[in-house]
Enzyme design. Sequence first.
Site, PDB file in Angstrom:
ATOM      1  CD  GLU A  20       8.089   1.715   6.727  1.00  0.00           C
ATOM      2  OE1 GLU A  20       8.513   0.832   7.504  1.00  0.00           O
ATOM      3  OE2 GLU A  20       7.137   1.512   5.939  1.00  0.00           O
ATOM      4  CG  ASN A  21      11.112   3.938   0.671  1.00  0.00           C
ATOM      5  OD1 ASN A  21      11.492   2.822   0.974  1.00  0.00           O
ATOM      6  ND2 ASN A  21      10.190   4.148  -0.266  1.00  0.00           N
ATOM      7  N   GLY A  23       0.836  -1.198   0.000  1.00  0.00           N
ATOM      8  CA  GLY A  23       0.000   0.000   0.000  1.00  0.00           C
ATOM      9  C   GLY A  23       0.865   1.240   0.000  1.00  0.00           C
ATOM     10  CD  GLU A  76       3.599   4.004   4.949  1.00  0.00           C
ATOM     11  OE1 GLU A  76       4.810   3.792   5.188  1.00  0.00           O
ATOM     12  OE2 GLU A  76       2.736   3.113   5.027  1.00  0.00           O
TER      13      GLU A  76
END
Length: 1601
Positions: free
Chosen positions: A348-349, A345, A382
Site C-alpha cells: 500500500e505505498n 500480493g 490496498e
Amino acid sequence: MPVMGRGYYISKQLAMAMALLAVLATSTILALSVAYSKEKSKGQSTDTSTSSALPATPPPSDPWDKYRLPDTLSPQYYNMTLWPRLTMDAQGVYRFTGSSGVAFICMKETDLILIHSRKLNLTLFNGHHAKLSGMHGVVAPAIKKSWFQVETQYLVVQLKGMLKPGKSYWLYVEFQGELADDLEGFYRSEYEEDGVKKLIAITQMQPTYARKAFPCFDEPAMKAIFHIALIHEPGTVALSNSREMGTKNLTINGTKVIKTRFHPTKNMSTYLVAFVVSDFTYISKPNDKKIMVRVWARKKAIDEGQGGYALSITQPILEFFEKYYSTKYPLNKSDQIALPDFNAGAMENWGLITYRETALLYDPKTSANGNQQRVLIVVSHELAHMWFGNLVTLKWWNDLWLNEGFASYVEYLGADYAEPTWHIKDQIILYDIYQAFAVDSLVSSHPLSCKEEEVNKPEEISQMFNTISYSKGAAVLRMLSEFLTEPVFAKGLGTYLKHFAFGNSEYSDLWDHLQNATDETPELKLPHSVHDIMNRWILQMGFPLVTIDTQTGNVSQKHFLLDPNSVVERPSEFNYEWFIPIKWMKGGLEQDRLWLLRKAVVHKSMKVSRDEWVLANLNVSGYYRVNYDLENWEKLLNQLNSNHQKIPVINRAQILDDAFNLATASILNITLALRTTKYLSSEREYIPWEAAFRCLSSLYLVFDRNEVYGALQAYLRKQVTPLFNHFASITVNWTIVPLGHSDQFTQIIALSLACRAGLQECLDLTQTWFRQWMQHPENNMIHPNLRSTVYCNAIAAGGAQEWDFGWRMFKKATVAAEATKLRSALACTREPWLLNRYPIPYCTVYYELIQISSLKEMVVATTQMQPTDARKAFPCFDEPAMKAVFHMTLIHVPGTKALANAMEIGTKLITLNNQTVLQTKFEPTKKMSTYLLAFIVSDFDFIRAPQREKVLIRIWARRKAINSGQGDYSLNITGLLLDFFQYYYNTSYPLHKSDQVALPDFSAGAMENWGLVTYRETTLLYDPEVSSNEDKEDVVIVISHELAHMWFGNLVTMKWWNDVWLNEGFATYVSYLGASEAEPTWSIKDLMVLDVIQPALLVDSQGSSHPLSCLEDAINTPKEISALFNSITYKKGAAVLRMLSEVLSEPVFVKGLIAYLNQFAYGNTVYTDLWGQIQAVVDLNPELNLPATINEIMNRWTLQMGFPVVTIDTQTGRITQKPFLLDPDTQLGRPSAYEYEWFVPIKWMKNGTNMGQYWLLNETDTHLSMKTNNKWVLANLNISGFYRVNYDSQNWQRLLSQLTTDHTAIPIINRAQIIDDAFSLSRAKIISTTVALSTTKYLSKETEYVPWESAVRNLNYFSDMLEQTEVYDAMQNYLRQKVQPLFTYFKKITSDWTQIPSRHTDQYNQINAISLGCKTGVEGCMNLTSMWYNKWMENPSKNLIHPNLKATVYCYAISIGGDAEWEFGWKMYKNATIAAEAKKLMSALSCTRKPLLLQRYLKYTLDPNMIRKQDVVFIMAHAASSVVGRAQVWNFIRANWHHFVKDYDGFYSFGYIMLLVTRRFSTETELNQIAKRKGTSYLAAEEKHCWETQANRKSINTRQR
C-alpha cells in the site's frame, strides 16, 4: 487438523460391507464415521508448540545495540536522489547510487546520531560516513567517529559535542548499493517479453527495508516529508509516491540520462516510500475531482486491456472509502502498478501501490471470475490503507493487526460497493474467518496484540505478518462493527482519522473514539466499555466455543482447541474467557442479542419446546464456534433435510464447518458431522457448498488409502450429482456461463467435486474439452472459470501427451492468471515420472578471516572443517565449546563467486600484488563452533526460492547441473523442511539464509556448515530423467538430516566429541520425520527400520562394538575423534532416541527438546542436559508412569555397548533379557556399571490385539498376560525398541503359521522384524536355521517392500556364506521359488516391464524382484537385463532403461557380458554429467566376472584422475560383494597396503574400507591374513574385522552341519 494414521488395516468382511454401504447414504456415513474415528485415534498428535522466543540475554548497554531508535531525534524531511543502473557493471553486479539528506530536530540533548542503514556502502567525508551541519544558523558539533552496527542495522555517528533540543540539523550521505533480486528495499525485477529480457527497478520497504534503499529513521512513528528525484536511462519512466514535478535530460560522466523530480510527499512513514523505474505504460481515467488515477503494467499487458478492470473499479472504491471514512482522499493521484516479480500480493505505498500481476491485471478472455474477484478484493484492501494505515499509522509493529486486520475487513465493503450484485461481503466467512479459526484453534497461536517491547528485531517484526494479524484481525473488527452497528462504528472511525491524521496511534486510541461514538448513541446498550470487551479478544489468543443446552437454557463457553489433548502454556489475565455477543434465532425467527459474560449462565429464552430449534451466531457475526445439545443438533439436521432455506445461507455453511471441527476436536461424534452433508443434494448456494467442499476434502486425506475410500466416493458422487445436473441444465449443457457471480463459483465446485468423486459424465466432459484445445491450441474454448478444474482433471486422466501440451502452453502463457492455472494443473498428473519433471548474541572472541583463492581450469576451493580441520585453514581455538563470531572476507579471481556461512555484504574489485581480484565481505556469523565454518570459491551458478520470512534459499552447483534442472527438487523441498523443523523445534530458523552447495569431490555425504551446507553431488542433485527413486530418497533424507542440524548441533552444540552420538543420532532420527513431511506419500518413516535400526542392531551385536557415550577424557586425539563417526553414533543413536520418543510419546519428547534448545541456544551441552529438560516435562505428565528417571533409563542404553535379546516363554509367561551377540562365544571384555541389563520397554500384541506397554526391569520377570496356549504373542511392535525378541518354540510355530495363513494380520514392519530377528538368532545359535528359513516360506505371498528387503538382506548373507559350499545350489533353488511369484507380480502390474509402479516402496520392491530374480536364475530375467543394455549399446544417445532399474540392469548385463559391455560401461561412466548416473555405472563396472577387467578397474582407484578419491570406498565395497571379487580386492589391498594407509588416514578412514571388504570373510586363511596385519598400522578396527570373520566362520560351520 490432527495428523491421521496411514496404515489402518480393515478386514475382508468390513471391505465387503463397505461395498454395500455405497448404496445407502446413511449407512455410508456410519461406516465412514467408524473408520474416521479409528484413523484419527491412531494418528492424533498433540500440538505442544509454544513461543519460539530464545532465552533472555542481558539487555544491551549501548544505544546502538538496541533495535529501537532513541527518542532524541525527530526527522522532518528528506531530500534524496537515486540512480538505479539497469545494466551490469564490470563486476557483473547491478548497482544503484544515491545521495540523501535528512533534516531533523533534536528532541533531547545527545551526542549520538543513530540512523538505519543496511547493505549500503557510504562515501567517506574526511574519514566519516556522513556530513553534519546545522540549520537556521545553528552550529553543528563535529563528528568524532562513525561506523556500522551490523546486527542492529545502524549507521552510528558519534559527535564531539551535544546536539541542542529544539534545534534543527542536516545529515547528508552519499551511498551505493546492490540492485539485487532479493525482493527487498530497492531491488531489480527481470522478466521476458517477446523473447527480450527486460529489467525494472522497484521497491518494497515494508516492514524494515527502506534502510536498504537509503539511510533513514526506519520506524513507522518517524514520519517525515520526502523530496525524491530519480535518475534513469532514456526509454524508461520513473514513478514515486507523488506526482512528477518535471523531467530533464542530463549527461553524467558521458552517460545520457533523464532526471525526474517529484512533488514533496505528505508526512508519512518510511515503509510507505516507493519508487519505480521501468519501460511500463499506463491507462488512466478522466477525473473531475483532480485525482489522477492510473494503472501501470508491461506494455503488452496494457495493450491487451488487462488493466481495464482495475482502472474501472478504482474510482468507485475511492469514492466509497471517502464516504465511509468521512474524509477526502488525502492525495492528488493514485498510481497502481503490476509487477512481474513481487513477493507480497500487493503493497500500500502511499500514492504508488505495487501489485503482483495476478492481483491487478485481469483478462476476461483467459482469466476466471476468481481472478477478477481477487483483483477487486486486493485493490479494495490496498485503497483502504490510503486512510487507515497511511494517513493514520500505527506507532509500532505490535499493533500491525489493527492496520492489516482493518483493511482485510473493509476490503469486502469496498468491493461490495464496486460490484453490488456479487454479494461479496458474505465471503469473508470463507476466506478470513474460517482461516483464522484454523490457526487460532492451535496452542501455537498468539494474541492479536502484544507489548511493544516484545517486537524489536526485524525478524520479529516480519513474523507479525501472519494469518492472525490479517484474518483474525478482520474477524474481530467485523464483530465489533456488528454489535456497535455499522453507523456507530464508522462514526468513531471518522473522528479517529481526523484526530490522528498524518500522525501515529495505538489500538486503544481507536477504542476511545469508538467509545465516544457509543456514548453519543444512548439506545446502544453495551454490557461493558469497548475497551473491556475488545481487550478480551485481542490480548488473549484463541476464541471460545459456545455450548447451548436447549433442554435447560444453559449457555457456557470454553477455549476451543482443535487438539483436545494440547496444553495451553501462555497465561491470560482474562483466564481465557470472553465477553461474547450472541445473535441467535429460535425456530427461524431472530431474537434479541444476548451477551455471555461469564463461564456459564442460564438464558431461559433458549430453553425450547419440542418443535423449536435454536441457531446461534447468525451470519457468523461473532468470532466463535457453537455447539448444542444432541436434540437441538437433530432438529437442525431435520430442518436442513426438510427445508434448508429456512436457515440463512451463511449459517448453513457454519453448521457444516462447526460440526466437522467439533468432531476433529472429539467434542462431537463424526457421524453427526457427516450427516450435516446429507442435505447437500438439495443445496445450490456457493458458501455452504464451499464449506462442505473443504470439509469433505479433509476426508479424502483420511481415507485415500483406506478400503472405505470407494464408499466415500460413492456417497460424494450421490451428493454432487444433482448439483452437476443442475448446472448442466442452466448452462444449456455447459455452453453458457451462469449469470450469478457466486453461481459461477458453485459451478466450479460442481465440476471439480464430480470429477473427483468419479462421475463419468464429468470426466468425459473435461477430457473432451482438453482434447479439443490440443487439436486447436490457438483457440481455447474452455471458459476461464473452468480452466483450472478442466486442466487438472484432463492431465490427471491423461499421459505424457496431455502433460507435454500443458507444459508447452504454460511456457507460452503471457497472462499471469493463465500461467498459474497451467502450473497448478501440471502437478495433477498421476504419473510419477511426469511429476518428477515438474520444476517445481555476544562473545568475547571473534575472528577476522581473509582467505585468498585462485581458481583456474574449473577448480573449486571449498572447506571441510569437521571434526578437527579448521586449524588447517586458519589458526583457531578448534574445539566445539570454543564458540565465536566470525567476520569473513574472501579474495578471489574475477569470474568466480565467494560464499560463506553468512550473507554477502558486498563485492568489489581491488588490486593485490599487481593482480586485479574480487573482494567479498560477509556479515558476521552467529556465535558458532569452528567445525561449522565454511567458505567456497567457485564458478558455480544457483537457483533460489522466493524469499520466505527473511530466509534466502539457494541451491548452488555446476552451471550445467543447474541449467538442466538438477537442483530443482532440492529447492522445492528445502522450504518445506525448514518449515517443518521450525514447527517441530518451535524455534525460528536462526539464520537469514540457507545455501546448499553440490560439490563434485566431497568425502562425506554432506556437512551441516551453518548457513552453507555442502553436499556430495549425489545427495543434493536429482535429475528425473536419469536418477532413480532411491536417488531422490537419498536427496530428501540427507537434506533433512543436514537441516535438522541447523538447530540441533549448530544452535546448540555438544561440549566435546564424546557426545557426538547425540548430535548425529538425533539428526539421523528426525531426518526421517522431515523427509516424511516433504514426501508424505512415501511411508518413509517405516524405511528407518531398514536403513537405520536393523544395520545398528547388526553392528552393535558384535564384540567390537562400543557404548554410545564415553568419558570426555577417553577421546583426545584427532584420530580418536574421527573414529567416533561410525554406525553406532549415527544409527544406534537414532534408534535409541526413537525408542525414547516412542516411550514418552512424541509430544512430550518434543516439548523437552524445545525447552532444551531454548535453554542452551548458542551454547554447548552434555547429553545429560537433554535428559534433564525432558525429565522436567515428564514430571508434568504423571500419566506416563515411567519406572525410573530418564537419566536412569537412558544411561543403560548409552553407557554400555550392545543391546538385549528379550526371550518370552508363552508357556509360563516368563520373560528374560541378556546381551545379544552374533558370536555366542565372544566374551564381553568391556565392563559395564549396569552389568549388561537394560530397562526394556516392550510394546506387544496377542493374536493381533495391541496389549499396551510393559517394562522389563530385571534379568528375569513374569508377566502372566503373556502366558498363552493357543494364541501367538508378538513383541516390540513396529520395532519401537532397540532389542531383538526370541520366543519359545510353540510361539515361533504359531507366528510361522500366521504368516503362512494370513500374513497381513501381522504389521508390515513386524513381518520384517520376525525375519531379521530369526536369522540373527540363528547366526547366534539361539534358534535353529530351520526356524529362520521358515520365516521366508510365506514370501511367495508377500508383495510389501519392507519385509522383502529384510528377507533379501538376510538371504543374501546366507547365500554369500554358502557360495563355496555344496549346499549353494539348493539355496539358489529355494530362493528362486520364493522370488518367482514376486517377479511375475511386477511383470504383470508393469504391463510386461513397460511401466513403473506408482507406490514409492513398490518401485523399490520391483528392483528386488529383478535383482534377486537374476541372481537366482529366474527364467527370463537375465535375458531381460541383457536386452535392455544391448539396446542402449546400439543407440548410446537414447537410454530407455528406467532410472530405478539402471543399477540392477547395468550390473547383471556387465556381469554376464564381456569386454565390449565393460568398455561401453566405462565410456558411459567417463561421459556421465550427472552424479547419480555415474554412481550407478561405477558400481556396475565392479560386477564383471572377468578377473582382468576387475584388476584393471582396481588399478584405476590408485589414480585420482581416473577415479575420485571419494569414490574408492564405494567401488571397493561393490567389487568385494562377490566371492571372486572379494579375494581379488583383498589381494589388491594387501599389495598396495601402504598407499591405502597413507591416503585414507582421515574422516573416512582405511578402517572403513577394510570393514566393507572383509565383512564377508569366513575362512581360516582369511582370518590369518587379517591377523597378520595387526600392528602394521594405526588401524583401530582390526579387532572388528577379525571378530566378524570368526563369527562368519562359526555361522557357516553351523549351517553346513
